[in-house]
Write an enzyme that holds these catalytic residues in place. Structure first.
Site, PDB file in Angstrom:
ATOM      1  N   PRO A  59      45.882  44.600  36.931  1.00  0.00           N
ATOM      2  CA  PRO A  59      45.417  43.208  36.826  1.00  0.00           C
ATOM      3  C   PRO A  59      43.897  42.994  36.872  1.00  0.00           C
ATOM      4  O   PRO A  59      43.363  42.385  37.797  1.00  0.00           O
ATOM      5  CB  PRO A  59      46.110  42.543  38.008  1.00  0.00           C
ATOM      6  CG  PRO A  59      46.195  43.630  39.024  1.00  0.00           C
ATOM      7  CD  PRO A  59      46.456  44.895  38.239  1.00  0.00           C
ATOM      8  N   CYS A  60      43.218  43.409  35.826  1.00  0.00           N
ATOM      9  CA  CYS A  60      41.768  43.207  35.752  1.00  0.00           C
ATOM     10  C   CYS A  60      41.410  41.724  35.612  1.00  0.00           C
ATOM     11  O   CYS A  60      40.285  41.332  35.907  1.00  0.00           O
ATOM     12  CB  CYS A  60      41.165  44.028  34.615  1.00  0.00           C
ATOM     13  SG  CYS A  60      41.930  43.779  33.014  1.00  0.00           S
ATOM     14  N   HIS A  61      42.375  40.903  35.218  1.00  0.00           N
ATOM     15  CA  HIS A  61      42.120  39.463  35.118  1.00  0.00           C
ATOM     16  C   HIS A  61      41.919  38.824  36.497  1.00  0.00           C
ATOM     17  O   HIS A  61      41.435  37.704  36.586  1.00  0.00           O
ATOM     18  CB  HIS A  61      43.264  38.762  34.368  1.00  0.00           C
ATOM     19  CG  HIS A  61      44.609  38.927  35.003  1.00  0.00           C
ATOM     20  ND1 HIS A  61      45.381  40.060  34.809  1.00  0.00           N
ATOM     21  CD2 HIS A  61      45.314  38.119  35.832  1.00  0.00           C
ATOM     22  CE1 HIS A  61      46.517  39.934  35.495  1.00  0.00           C
ATOM     23  NE2 HIS A  61      46.490  38.769  36.122  1.00  0.00           N
TER      24      HIS A  61
END
Length: 179
Positions: free
Chosen positions: A135-137
């Site tokens: 989850p880089c968001h």
């Protein structure tokens, strides 16, 4: 040999990549660094068990459930530094976010360094080949700035909203290099 298939998400078409056993990529169509970690052509192959498991995981995620990242065999391609950053991303809880600086501090500790550059961390976060699942968001600037998402800021916002993140302290900057 690498393989690919496609998944239609509420946020657009996703290409999934695999080495045959593990998931090596999930890229949003048109995103920056699309397929960049794979140096050879991928043969389309829809019937791999890892693709079935990934599609089931994504179905749950987009249905508002919180599937565990550990449910999937992930094998992102990258150097040691990037892998340390990507492992830290996997620890960010669903519906929460942290800053690039927080990750830099954690990387420094893991690598036995006094400090680590937030910009270096930003580069590793931006090159994450397994979007959404890793989850880089969920990474934002120290001041709440929503920058640096390879799939585009509007997609980052939609993903955070989908997870029920409190967006009241987050904002889209009007200028910058990471838009």
């Amino acid at each position: 040999m690498f393989y690919s298939t496609y998944y239609t998400s509420p946020f657009g078409l996703l290409m999934l990549g695999s080495d045959g056993d593990n998931l090596i990529g999930v890229w949003l169509e048109g995103q920056k660094y699309f397929g960049a970690t794979v140096d050879e052509d991928m043969a389309e192959k829809d019937d791999l068990p890892v693709f079935a498991a990934t599609k089931k995981w994504l179905d749950k995620y987009f249905a508002g459930q919180k599937p565990a990242i550990s449910d999937l065999p992930l094998a992102p391609i990258g150097g040691a530094f990037r892998k340390v950053v990507w492992d830290i991303l996997c620890e960010i809880p669903y519906g929460e976010y942290i800053t690039y600086g927080d990750i830099a501090k954690a990387v420094a500790v893991q690598m036995g360094k006094v400090s680590m550059s937030s910009q270096a961390v930003g580069g590793a976060v931006g090159h994450n080949p397994i979007s959404i699942i890793i989850p880089c968001h969920r990474v934002v600037g120290a001041n709440g700035s929503l920058t640096g998402y390879a799939g585009g800021i509007s997609t980052k916002i939609k993903l955070l909203e989908h997870e029920g993140v409190d967006m009241s302290r987050l904002f889209v900057p009007t200028k910058g290099t990471a838009l």
